[in-house]
Design an enzyme around this catalytic site. Structure first.
Site, PDB file in Angstrom:
ATOM      1  N   ASN A   1     -10.214  -2.743   2.512  1.00  0.00           N
ATOM      2  CA  ASN A   1      -9.944  -2.755   1.071  1.00  0.00           C
ATOM      3  C   ASN A   1     -11.250  -2.537   0.317  1.00  0.00           C
ATOM      4  O   ASN A   1     -12.317  -2.525   0.917  1.00  0.00           O
ATOM      5  CB  ASN A   1      -9.374  -4.120   0.661  1.00  0.00           C
ATOM      6  CG  ASN A   1      -7.885  -4.244   0.978  1.00  0.00           C
ATOM      7  OD1 ASN A   1      -7.185  -3.254   1.134  1.00  0.00           O
ATOM      8  ND2 ASN A   1      -7.415  -5.472   1.062  1.00  0.00           N
TER       9      ASN A   1
ATOM     10  N   HIS B   1       0.833  -1.210   0.000  1.00  0.00           N
ATOM     11  CA  HIS B   1       0.000   0.000   0.000  1.00  0.00           C
ATOM     12  C   HIS B   1       0.868   1.261   0.000  1.00  0.00           C
ATOM     13  O   HIS B   1       0.512   2.273   0.620  1.00  0.00           O
ATOM     14  CB  HIS B   1      -0.947   0.028   1.206  1.00  0.00           C
ATOM     15  CG  HIS B   1      -1.949  -1.079   1.229  1.00  0.00           C
ATOM     16  ND1 HIS B   1      -3.211  -0.972   0.702  1.00  0.00           N
ATOM     17  CD2 HIS B   1      -1.859  -2.355   1.704  1.00  0.00           C
ATOM     18  CE1 HIS B   1      -3.867  -2.109   0.876  1.00  0.00           C
ATOM     19  NE2 HIS B   1      -3.063  -2.973   1.462  1.00  0.00           N
TER      20      HIS B   1
HETATM   21 FE1  HDD Z   1      -2.494  -4.695   5.634  1.00  0.00          FE
HETATM   22  C1  HDD Z   1      -0.998  -1.683   5.248  1.00  0.00           C
HETATM   23  C2  HDD Z   1      -5.426  -3.412   4.342  1.00  0.00           C
HETATM   24  C3  HDD Z   1      -3.929  -7.816   5.736  1.00  0.00           C
HETATM   25  C4  HDD Z   1       0.228  -5.869   7.220  1.00  0.00           C
HETATM   26  N1  HDD Z   1      -3.099  -2.896   4.915  1.00  0.00           N
HETATM   27  C5  HDD Z   1      -2.329  -1.779   4.850  1.00  0.00           C
HETATM   28  C6  HDD Z   1      -3.102  -0.700   4.311  1.00  0.00           C
HETATM   29  C7  HDD Z   1      -4.350  -1.188   4.045  1.00  0.00           C
HETATM   30  C8  HDD Z   1      -4.352  -2.574   4.441  1.00  0.00           C
HETATM   31  C9  HDD Z   1      -5.514  -0.424   3.465  1.00  0.00           C
HETATM   32  C10 HDD Z   1      -2.595   0.709   4.064  1.00  0.00           C
HETATM   33  C11 HDD Z   1      -2.982   1.639   5.155  1.00  0.00           C
HETATM   34  C12 HDD Z   1      -2.528   3.036   4.809  1.00  0.00           C
HETATM   35  O1  HDD Z   1      -3.169   3.660   3.963  1.00  0.00           O
HETATM   36  O2  HDD Z   1      -1.535   3.469   5.378  1.00  0.00           O
HETATM   37  N2  HDD Z   1      -4.286  -5.476   5.072  1.00  0.00           N
HETATM   38  C13 HDD Z   1      -5.382  -4.767   4.648  1.00  0.00           C
HETATM   39  C14 HDD Z   1      -6.522  -5.652   4.588  1.00  0.00           C
HETATM   40  C15 HDD Z   1      -6.093  -6.890   4.971  1.00  0.00           C
HETATM   41  C16 HDD Z   1      -4.697  -6.771   5.280  1.00  0.00           C
HETATM   42  C17 HDD Z   1      -7.922  -5.220   4.189  1.00  0.00           C
HETATM   43  C18 HDD Z   1      -6.866  -8.164   5.091  1.00  0.00           C
HETATM   44  C19 HDD Z   1      -8.124  -8.220   5.356  1.00  0.00           C
HETATM   45  N3  HDD Z   1      -1.940  -6.511   6.303  1.00  0.00           N
HETATM   46  C20 HDD Z   1      -2.686  -7.672   6.281  1.00  0.00           C
HETATM   47  C21 HDD Z   1      -1.957  -8.719   6.980  1.00  0.00           C
HETATM   48  C22 HDD Z   1      -0.780  -8.169   7.420  1.00  0.00           C
HETATM   49  C23 HDD Z   1      -0.789  -6.780   6.977  1.00  0.00           C
HETATM   50  C24 HDD Z   1      -2.464 -10.131   7.175  1.00  0.00           C
HETATM   51  C25 HDD Z   1       0.349  -8.770   8.185  1.00  0.00           C
HETATM   52  C26 HDD Z   1       0.270  -9.815   8.934  1.00  0.00           C
HETATM   53  N4  HDD Z   1      -0.673  -3.925   6.063  1.00  0.00           N
HETATM   54  C27 HDD Z   1       0.273  -4.581   6.778  1.00  0.00           C
HETATM   55  C28 HDD Z   1       1.469  -3.722   7.110  1.00  0.00           C
HETATM   56  C29 HDD Z   1       1.069  -2.370   6.456  1.00  0.00           C
HETATM   57  C30 HDD Z   1      -0.285  -2.666   5.855  1.00  0.00           C
HETATM   58  C31 HDD Z   1       2.771  -4.320   6.703  1.00  0.00           C
HETATM   59  C32 HDD Z   1       2.056  -1.774   5.487  1.00  0.00           C
HETATM   60  C33 HDD Z   1       2.200  -0.352   5.842  1.00  0.00           C
HETATM   61  C34 HDD Z   1       1.451  -0.175   7.033  1.00  0.00           C
HETATM   62  O3  HDD Z   1       0.909  -1.370   7.427  1.00  0.00           O
HETATM   63  O4  HDD Z   1       1.316   0.868   7.618  1.00  0.00           O
HETATM   64  O5  HDD Z   1       1.645  -3.593   8.477  1.00  0.00           O
END
Ligand code: HDD
Length: 696
Positions: free
Chosen positions: A157, A84
């Site tokens: 999402n 993202h």
């Molecule tokens: Fe995630 C970012 C949505 C599963 C780990 N995720 C991130 C963002 C969105 C989502 C919209 C961006 C937020 C922003 O605008 O800063 N993610 C989802 C959805 C998931 C999902 C809808 C499943 C239903 N994510 C998911 C899992 C993991 C992560 C299973 C880890 C175990 N996601 C992250 C992260 C991020 C992230 C690595 C990357 C940057 C951040 O968090 O700030 O922690």
């Protein structure tokens, strides 16, 4: 506006040069600008020249102004989000219109009429921060509610299900979809071997794959996407009773997507298409809005579903649990500074106010850990909650102290608890504090296991595919053919088509044919065969596009000599329909028939018709004849036609249409059929599609 000096000229004497230019700038500024200083507040005498020993001699280490400026610049970037990374955000507010007081103590969901500020960030998933806005990709939809009881982050999402069931697989999924690590391409694309290799070996991803192959992943505008919290969460009321909840965002403008060829061309036409669209609509006062709806169900109701709602690859069909609209979010303010707000905003699904609680969804459980951890690495300090965009907007008090970039100056001796020395030191409150639902543990045993109830990987994938209309099914089959045609390893293509057989044999056959396979690959063993489920029309896209021009944009092609009256008439009608009109011309200034000059919004070569929802033209005959030899003009109409858009073409334009081999159909109008044109422009001319391209 004062002009900035382009370049400093060599001077005979370094001191006088420095004074001369600094002074000149001050003078031009007319005294209204504050004095430029260093971060330490020292006034800068000259922002053009570093301190040199002689005019042509070496720069002096002593130049602390230069060193501070360059050092800060060298550290301007922070790690981009691992997923993202590319996003656009806006401020706004959420207003509750229906109270859920019966189910939750959270004020944001129970105090009808309460308005809380929000910050919302939309994103793509796979590409880096500098990638384009319009690849085929899931869109992130993250909302931070600054509630009176602390921040609530709904990090969702635009698709209601996810690829995987367990957070353990998230790094694998992301490594597979991101650019391949040896070659560092493709950027922002799922059409490559590693992604499809992973998918073909992870049958649980098949439901989400159906969604990403649909036109949901090529949206027309961020203002026209849905949002989903994906997981089941819990609402907890004053009696400690829990109700499961799924959150949905419904765009007031309705859903709208592009067609694939258009999405591909948009990547070349405007890398920032969605960001610009959001910025322009907010700047123009056309504030995008979404209704927040919930699906509520009890533990007993959940037990009766024939799928496990704790499995994030499953959705709860609306036909089973209807949606209730409870409030509306409006985005009405663009951030002052992209980095400070959109880049530094730190979402975390674990941020919930009392009255909202988590379910045992194993994907959600992993997320509760991941986001805080990622923020520490991205923002570099445990004090990232002090950055204004992340700070709660309600009273807060804690004993956390010190650390990098501490901005607060806590007073007093006491930074611990229990304590007796300071009357205003914070204390926990059982009455208003976070109350976790008192869930009784089930009677299973500890282990690295996947619940048996998660074993059905295909029923909902099949239900989703079968719920679509025939155009949408054809788009999905064609998207699969497109993506798999980019996969170099035949065994991976075959493995995916094998999995598709579990979803729908007809779909598998269409994709196999589109890939030129001599025979249908055998399906791999399935943990469970797909069950027949009732179709869910609520999952369609085309049927749910709103017949409206509100929030849409019409492109009007004009040239020298175009009729001023006709242009004015079209503008009036377009604006009355709630759309925006943008004028495109071979040169950005055109002389109209009445001698007036019109400043175009875009020059033809750089403003292709993919940027518009429908196109019209007012072109004199002789200009039409010239433009019929101009590739940009011919492509303008050929693409608009190919992308199924309504066209209002004057006589002069007909020559361009025939140069493009366009045979006008029911979606091509004359300028005096403006009402009919605007009605047709509310949607795409779907009947045209089979005549233009062969879909799988
Ligand atoms: Fe995630 C970012 C949505 C599963 C780990 N995720 C991130 C963002 C969105 C989502 C919209 C961006 C937020 C922003 O605008 O800063 N993610 C989802 C959805 C998931 C999902 C809808 C499943 C239903 N994510 C998911 C899992 C993991 C992560 C299973 C880890 C175990 N996601 C992250 C992260 C991020 C992230 C690595 C990357 C940057 C951040 O968090 O700030 O922690």
């Amino acid at each position: 506006m004062p002009r900035q000096p382009a370049k400093s000229k060599p001077a005979k004497n370094s001191e006088s040069a420095s004074r001369g230019q600094g002074g000149e700038l001050q003078q031009q500024a007319g005294g209204t600008h504050p004095v430029l200083t260093t971060q330490q507040g020292i006034a800068v005498p000259d922002n053009q020249n570093s301190l040199r020993s002689t005019p042509r001699g070496p720069t002096l280490l002593e130049d602390f102004i230069l060193r501070e400026k360059i050092t800060h610049f060298d550290h301007e970037r922070i790690p981009e989000r691992v997923v993202h990374a590319r996003g656009s955000g806006a401020h706004g507010f959420f207003e509750l219109t229906h109270s859920l007081a019966e189910h939750t103590t959270a004020k944001v969901l129970s105090e009808k009429g309460l308005r809380v500020p929000v910050f919302c960030r939309f994103s793509t998933v796979a590409g880096g921060a500098g990638s384009v806005d319009t690849p085929r990709d899931v869109r992130g939809f993250a909302v931070k509610f600054y509630t009176p009881e602390g921040n609530w982050d709904l990090v969702g999402n635009n698709i209601p299900v996810f690829f995987i069931q367990d957070a353990m697989k998230f790094p694998d999924l992301v490594h597979a979809v991101k650019m391949e690590p040896d070659r560092a391409f493709p950027q922002a694309a799922s059409a490559h071997d590693t992604f499809w290799d992973f998918i073909s070996l992870m049958p649980e991803s098949m439901h989400m794959v159906m969604w990403i192959m649909s036109d949901r992943t090529i949206p027309r505008s961020l203002r026209m996407i849905e949002g989903f919290g994906v997981h089941s969460f819990r609402l907890v009321n004053a009696q400690g009773k829990s109700t499961f909840v799924k959150f949905h965002w419904r765009p007031v403008l309705g859903l709208q997507s592009t067609v694939w060829d258009e999405a591909v061309k948009l990547q070349a036409a405007d890398n920032d298409f969605h960001r610009r669209d959001l910025f322009e609509s907010i700047s123009a006062g056309n504030f995008p809005a979404w209704d927040l709806a919930v699906q509520l169900f009890s533990e007993e109701e959940a037990d009766a579903f024939d799928f496990d709602h704790l499995d994030a690859t499953k959705l709860v069909p609306e036909e089973l649990v209807p949606l209730q609209v409870i409030g509306r979010m409006t985005l009405d303010r663009w951030p002052d500074n992209f980095f400070a707000e959109t880049e530094q905003v730190a979402f975390c699904p674990a941020n919930v106010p009392p009255g909202i609680d988590f379910s045992n969804d194993p994907l959600l459980q992993g997320r509760l850990f991941s986001y805080l951890d990622t923020q520490l690495s991205r923002l570099g300090s445990a004090n990232f909650t002090q950055i204004p965009i992340n700070a709660p907007q309600c009273p807060f008090a804690h004993n956390q102290r010190d650390g990098h970039m501490q901005m607060q100056r806590p007073k007093g001796r006491v930074a611990y608890e229990p304590s007796s020395l300071q009357a205003d030191s914070p204390r926990a409150s059982a009455a208003t504090g976070m109350r976790h639902f008192a869930e009784a543990p089930d009677d299973g045993v500890k282990g690295r296991v996947r619940a048996e109830s998660f074993a059905d990987h295909f029923s909902q994938a099949r239900m989703f595919f079968q719920s679509q209309g025939h155009i949408e099914q054809a788009h999905m089959a064609s998207a699969l053919v497109f993506e798999l045609s980019k996969v170099e390893t035949p065994a991976v293509r075959e493995a995916v088509v094998g999995q598709l057989q579990h979803i729908d044999k007809g779909l598998a056959e269409r994709v196999a044919k589109g890939l030129g396979m001599a025979k249908l690959p055998a399906p791999p063993p399935a943990a469970q065969p797909a069950k027949e489920m009732p179709v869910s029309p609520a999952l369609r896209l085309i049927d749910r596009m709103k017949p409206t021009l509100a929030g849409r944009c019409i492109g009007l092609l004009v040239a020298d000599g175009s009729n001023a009256e006709s242009i004015a008439k079209i503008r009036k009608a377009v604006e009355a329909a709630g759309a925006t009109l943008k004028v495109v011309a071979p040169k950005i200034q055109v002389q109209l028939s009445d001698g007036s000059t019109l400043a175009a919004d875009g020059q033809l070569a750089g403003t292709p018709s993919v940027l518009f929802d429908a196109v019209a033209s007012v072109i004199p005959l002789e200009q039409g004849s010239l433009l019929s030899h101009e590739a940009a003009a011919v492509d303008w109409f050929r693409d608009a036609f190919g992308h199924l858009k309504a066209i209002a073409a004057c006589k002069g334009t007909r020559q361009i249409l025939s140069a493009g081999g366009i045979e006008p159909d029911a979606g091509v109008f004359t300028p005096d059929q403006i009402a009919e044109f605007l009605k047709a422009a509310q949607t795409r001319q779907w009947v045209r599609e089979p005549k233009l391209r062969s879909l799988a």
